[in-house]
Each structure stands twice: as C-alpha cells, then as structure tokens.
Design a protein around this motif. Structure first.
Motif, PDB file in Angstrom:
ATOM      1  N   ARG A 119     -92.517-120.710  10.313  1.00 24.79           N
ATOM      2  CA  ARG A 119     -92.761-119.699  11.332  1.00 24.79           C
ATOM      3  C   ARG A 119     -92.836-118.301  10.722  1.00 24.79           C
ATOM      4  NH1 ARG A 119     -92.642-121.251  16.269  1.00 24.79           N
ATOM      5  NH2 ARG A 119     -91.880-119.302  17.179  1.00 24.79           N
ATOM      6  N   LEU A 120     -93.891-117.597  11.103  1.00 23.85           N
ATOM      7  CA  LEU A 120     -94.113-116.225  10.668  1.00 23.85           C
ATOM      8  C   LEU A 120     -94.168-115.327  11.895  1.00 23.85           C
ATOM      9  CD1 LEU A 120     -96.993-116.892   8.093  1.00 23.85           C
ATOM     10  CD2 LEU A 120     -94.562-116.584   7.587  1.00 23.85           C
ATOM     11  N   GLY A 121     -93.204-114.434  12.006  1.00 22.30           N
ATOM     12  CA  GLY A 121     -93.196-113.504  13.131  1.00 22.30           C
ATOM     13  C   GLY A 121     -94.285-112.459  12.992  1.00 22.30           C
ATOM     14  N   ASP A 122     -94.609-111.809  14.101  1.00 19.98           N
ATOM     15  CA  ASP A 122     -95.693-110.827  14.100  1.00 19.98           C
ATOM     16  C   ASP A 122     -95.405-109.651  13.163  1.00 19.98           C
ATOM     17  OD1 ASP A 122     -96.915-112.410  16.030  1.00 19.98           O
ATOM     18  OD2 ASP A 122     -95.986-111.304  17.676  1.00 19.98           O
ATOM     19  N   ARG A 123     -94.185-109.142  13.171  1.00 22.45           N
ATOM     20  CA  ARG A 123     -93.830-108.034  12.284  1.00 22.45           C
ATOM     21  C   ARG A 123     -93.775-108.504  10.827  1.00 22.45           C
ATOM     22  NH1 ARG A 123     -91.542-103.529  14.923  1.00 22.45           N
ATOM     23  NH2 ARG A 123     -91.282-103.827  17.171  1.00 22.45           N
ATOM     24  N   ASP A 124     -93.194-109.661  10.634  1.00 22.04           N
ATOM     25  CA  ASP A 124     -93.083-110.239   9.294  1.00 22.04           C
ATOM     26  C   ASP A 124     -94.458-110.498   8.691  1.00 22.04           C
ATOM     27  OD1 ASP A 124     -91.689-111.432   7.096  1.00 22.04           O
ATOM     28  OD2 ASP A 124     -92.022-113.405   7.968  1.00 22.04           O
TER      29      ASP A 124
END
Length: 327
Positions: free
Chosen positions: A99-104
C-alpha cells in the motif's frame, strides 16, 4: 534514568546502523540528543521496484520518523494519509498488496525520477532529509542495488513478497543478499565511520537477519566498523525470549536459533564491543560473551526512545574509557 546515562558528555559523532520501524525509534532518540552529530546508515536490502517506482521502505521510515511525519498508528508511512490512489488501483484490478498512500506516493515518484536522471540514492536522500528539516545525516548503506531474498520451501521470495504480501508466513530456510558482492560502501559511509571524532557506533534493535545483515553484507563494511576506533554497541531486539515487533523470533526458530540475547550476542560476535539488553533479562548476562548493559529497552514513547539512546551512548562511552584505561 541511571546516573551514568544522565551525565553522558558526547561531544563527537555517532553512527547508527538501522532498519525500519524498531530501529528508527532508537534513531529518533539518538537524533534528539545529537542533532547533526548523528549519522544513520540505513538498510536498502528492502528496496524494490513496484508499479514502476523505486521504493525504499527503511529509508523512508527513518525519514518520516526523524522528521515527525510518521504514521504512528500504522507504524509505517506518513501520518495524515489518504488512500485514493490505492482505491483507484483496486478498481482497475491492479496489485494492491503493497500500500502506497497519496502523500507517500510523491516521495516515490520524485525518487524514481531523480534515479532515472542519474542522481545517486545518497544524494536524493540527503536532499529529502534537508527538506524535511532533519539535522542528522541519513545514508543508504550503498548506492548499488542489494536485494534481500528469502529462501523458503516454496522457493526464493523477494523480501517484500515474503514480508508484506505473505506476512512472513513461509518458513525461512536461508536469507540471501543478491548483488551484495558487487556493492560497496559509499564515500559518505566511509567518511562517517572513518571520522577521527567518532565516539560510538550503535546497532539499533532492528531485525539482525533482515535489516542489519544486509548492511554488513556490503564488502568492506565490517572492516570499516572494526577499524572505526570507537566502541560498537548493539541493542538487542529480544525481550523476555520474544521479539518486540516483527518476525525476528520466528526467523530465529526456523534457522535453529533460540530467541535469546545470548544468540543475538553470538550473531554479532567479533563485531560489537558490548550488548544492551532489557533489564528483565538481566539474569542472562552471565551467558553472554562480552560486556552487557541491562536497562529498559521497550520504546513506547518519545521519552523512552531518548532514554534508551542515552543508556546506549553512556554504555559505549564507559567501554571506551575502560579500554583507554587498560592501554
């Protein structure tokens, strides 16, 4: 806090070897004490390409932790995160196990862009750290690619497939560091460990097999540590016969090792000057080969992180003083 820990007078530089979440906690404590006199050498064996992007999980965890941007609830990624990117990926039927968050995501995109433009990873991370307001120097263990591979009865699994997608379920038969033989410590790592003002090296309580061993697998790294002229102190990740976090205990059992501080000491034999263990395990000290220091090693709060950092530094300085007095 013990008197010895509270009166430490560290004036020189300190190098920490670090993996992800657990190690980053101690690195945070060290950074609060030392500021720009701290260098953190971080494992990159976990790095991999995903969705066309270069991901550096341990480096990013250290960046987020030392900058105060970490997601403390999850233990990884950025705080105040949203997940629209992953939601759309799921709608498209794409892989969503990592999982890759939007900010990350922005960090991965910019790192990948710069790497493709020929900028070394060390330079990219230095620029990110400056942007994040981090005083400490954060260094990848190498600019060359080293890939941790976990050999299981099902075959060889890339580290993130084993760790994230399979949640460490397969039995570990062997751990390889593919490409390590062609890697080398960067000029910045060599400079940090060769600094005449170096007072201590601290091996954080990261998984010795998955997070610290990849660093040590880089040719020349062990020799740099042995020639550093400063005590090398490791903080054990074992408390009461169990790992605080992650698969350390499971891996040790599968490799035929008992989950004890003695086993951790044996693993680092010939490299470390002393081992920091939890005060609840003080009875094990007689079985450990070499000097030990017992203190509370569980880091639940920021104050815990700083206190343990002071204990580790105080222990290292006492070892250095004892060595100097004996010569």
């Amino acid at each position: 806090m013990t008197a010895a820990a509270s009166t430490i007078t560290t004036k020189g530089r300190v190098v920490a070897l670090c993996g992800g979440v657990g190690g980053a906690k101690l690195a945070f404590g060290l950074a609060r004490i030392l500021g720009d006199r701290l260098t953190v050498v971080v494992n990159t064996g976990d790095d991999f390409e995903h969705l066309g992007l270069h991901i550096s999980p341990d480096l990013d965890t250290v960046l987020y932790t030392l900058s105060g941007l970490a997601n403390r609830e999850l233990g990884w990624g950025r705080g105040d995160e949203s997940w629209n990117f992953m939601s759309v990926l799921e709608d498209l039927g794409a892989e969503t196990w990592f999982r890759l968050g939007d900010r990350d995501l922005a960090l991965h995109v910019e790192r990948t862009r710069q790497l493709r433009a020929g900028v070394p990873l060390t330079g990219i991370i230095a620029a990110f750290a400056k942007r994040f307001g981090i005083e400490a120097e954060i260094l990848p263990m190498s600019d060359e690619k080293v890939s941790t591979t976990v050999v299981t009865p099902e075959g060889a699994l890339p580290f993130q497939r084993y760790f994230v997608e399979r949640r460490c379920a397969p039995v570990v038969r062997e751990i390889r560091f593919d490409g390590a033989d062609k890697a080398q410590p960067t000029a910045q790592v060599r400079a940090a460990l060769g600094d005449p003002g170096l007072e201590a090296v601290v091996i954080c309580p990261s998984n010795p097999f998955l997070s610290i061993d990849p660093i040590l697998a880089v040719p020349g790294m062990r020799r740099l540590l042995q020639d550093a002229g400063a005590p090398v102190v490791a903080v054990s990740p074992i408390i009461g016969g169990k790992a605080v976090k992650g698969p350390t205990g499971k891996i040790m059992a599968e490799l035929g090792l008992a989950a004890t501080n003695m086993a951790i000491g044996d693993h680092y034999r010939g490299l470390v000057s002393g081992l920091v263990i939890d005060s609840g395990d003080a009875a094990e000290r007689g079985a450990i080969d070499g000097p030990t220091h017992a203190t509370a090693t569980l880091m639940s709060t920021d104050d815990d992180r700083e206190r343990l950092a002071r204990e580790a530094l105080g222990f290292a300085l006492r070892l250095a003083a004892a060595k100097a007095a004996a010569t």
